[in-house]
Design an enzyme around this catalytic site. Structure first.
Site, mmCIF file in Angstrom:
data_model
loop_
_atom_site.group_PDB
_atom_site.id
_atom_site.type_symbol
_atom_site.label_atom_id
_atom_site.label_comp_id
_atom_site.label_asym_id
_atom_site.label_seq_id
_atom_site.Cartn_x
_atom_site.Cartn_y
_atom_site.Cartn_z
ATOM 1 N N MET A 26 3.290 -5.968 1.421
ATOM 2 C CA MET A 26 3.117 -5.582 2.822
ATOM 3 C C MET A 26 3.386 -4.102 3.028
ATOM 4 O O MET A 26 3.970 -3.442 2.175
ATOM 5 C CB MET A 26 4.023 -6.427 3.719
ATOM 6 C CG MET A 26 5.495 -6.304 3.459
ATOM 7 S SD MET A 26 6.465 -7.606 4.329
ATOM 8 C CE MET A 26 6.032 -9.077 3.372
ATOM 9 N N CYS A 27 2.909 -3.607 4.184
ATOM 10 C CA CYS A 27 3.161 -2.217 4.573
ATOM 11 C C CYS A 27 2.554 -1.279 3.537
ATOM 12 O O CYS A 27 1.379 -1.402 3.224
ATOM 13 C CB CYS A 27 4.670 -2.023 4.761
ATOM 14 S SG CYS A 27 5.161 -0.484 5.566
ATOM 15 N N ILE A 28 3.323 -0.379 2.944
ATOM 16 C CA ILE A 28 2.813 0.585 1.966
ATOM 17 C C ILE A 28 2.861 0.027 0.539
ATOM 18 O O ILE A 28 2.260 0.599 -0.380
ATOM 19 C CB ILE A 28 3.615 1.921 2.069
ATOM 20 C CG1 ILE A 28 2.957 3.061 1.276
ATOM 21 C CG2 ILE A 28 5.073 1.734 1.644
ATOM 22 C CD1 ILE A 28 1.603 3.494 1.773
#
Lengths: 220, 220
Positions: free
Chosen positions: A134-136
């Site tokens: 998730m995210c980066i």
């Protein structure tokens, strides 16, 4: 029987480690499903950012010990973790995912992935076990997949064109995605969601993370 | 209009600061309600515990900077926070709640409450604004109430007889409580829930924390 799902942490705090809310909500979603949760961390001397001031400080901290803050003490070293002992693996975001799990934050598509992380991800792919990020964190995952010549995996970091371009330079396919959804690559069993890449509100990252965790758990 | 609810943190990590899951789930429950969240921390040089080893280390860390990890950088010093700027206040648990907000962990019922914390709690009580506290944090709250001669407040830390006795020695009333419930003192507008005092599973602390946050928000 409960499936064993690894949660790969990179420190404790959005600016130099794992994003705390993303990691916590991952643990919560896994616990709700009855998963056997295996918190894992890389062990290195990581850079430190004063989160109140938003400034780097000269201190270094061990990422394994810091990650254990999120998992209340329960942690194993990624270098001692075998893919065969897991049914699935999830990487929360936070800057540590691209500074401690790899050096993507500095090197972009030319990044090196931490050897223990690369080996663990390679093992999951070889065993056809699901991976969530998730995210980066999908940027580090993209590098780890490139390093084992796995290409064309559908990944998302939301809609950031710069990061998306770097992911494509690592031979993966970036797919735009809303914060409450996730991108599922059925063929490679890889699931990604933007989380805090697309919002500042904790309540808005919940649906995407729950969907990711549920999908990884079902695939496992 | 969104109510302003302070979340008083004491560092970052169950063994030397705020319990990360309790704090995160508090922020989530507040955000779901549409609250204007005000993360607050004491600022001092706090003791550090290596969470992987479970051992104290000689290092000290600033509790304001560490707390900001949980709130993603958004933090104000308790010493600069006025009760009149808040509609309610919530104290998550973690050992920091009884080592950094007070010295209850060492001194028991003879504890001293951090002056900025004592002043903030006193202001909330004077303004008849609600206060929530979870896990071990009600012990510090008990001391802060005693210090302003507010007695007989119903509080819970679950069912730990030793801590309950110390709370009673500070002239408050301990009420046993299940992990999925909270104790509400309507007269003093004080709400407490056991959280991690009674379980090791993150999913089991959710209902009590949600109930506490909702009650504080409605009382505010």
């Amino acid at each position: 029987m409960a499936k064993k799902i690894g949660v790969l942490l990179s420190g404790c705090g959005v600016k130099d480690g794992s994003e705390i809310h993303e990691a916590t909500l991952t643990l919560l979603a896994l616990d709700k499903l009855g998963a056997d949760i295996v918190p894992i961390a890389v062990s290195k001397q990581g850079d430190v950012v004063d989160h109140a001031k938003g400034q780097a400080v000269s201190e270094k901290r061990n990422t394994l010990s810091e990650s254990a803050r999120i998992s209340r003490g329960d942690i194993i070293d990624a270098a001692r973790t075998r893919a065969r002992e897991l049914d699935g693996l999830i990487l929360p975001g936070g800057l540590g995912a691209v500074t401690n799990l790899s050096n993507f934050a500095n090197k972009g598509y030319l990044c090196n992935v931490d050897p223990s992380v690369g080996k663990l991800i390679a093992g999951m792919i070889d065993d056809k076990k699901p991976i969530g990020a998730m995210c980066i964190a999908p940027a580090t995952l993209a590098g780890a997949l490139r390093d084992i010549a796995v290409e064309g995996v559908k990944l998302t970091v939301g809609n950031d064109p710069d990061t998306a371009a770097k992911i494509e330079q690592m031979d993966q396919v970036h797919v735009e995605c809303a914060v409450d959804d996730c991108v599922i690559d059925e063929e490679h069993k890889v699931v990604t969601t933007p989380a805090y890449m697309l919002t500042e509100r904790i309540s808005e990252i919940v649906p995407g993370i729950e969907k990711l965790v549920k999908t990884v758990y079902e695939m496992a």
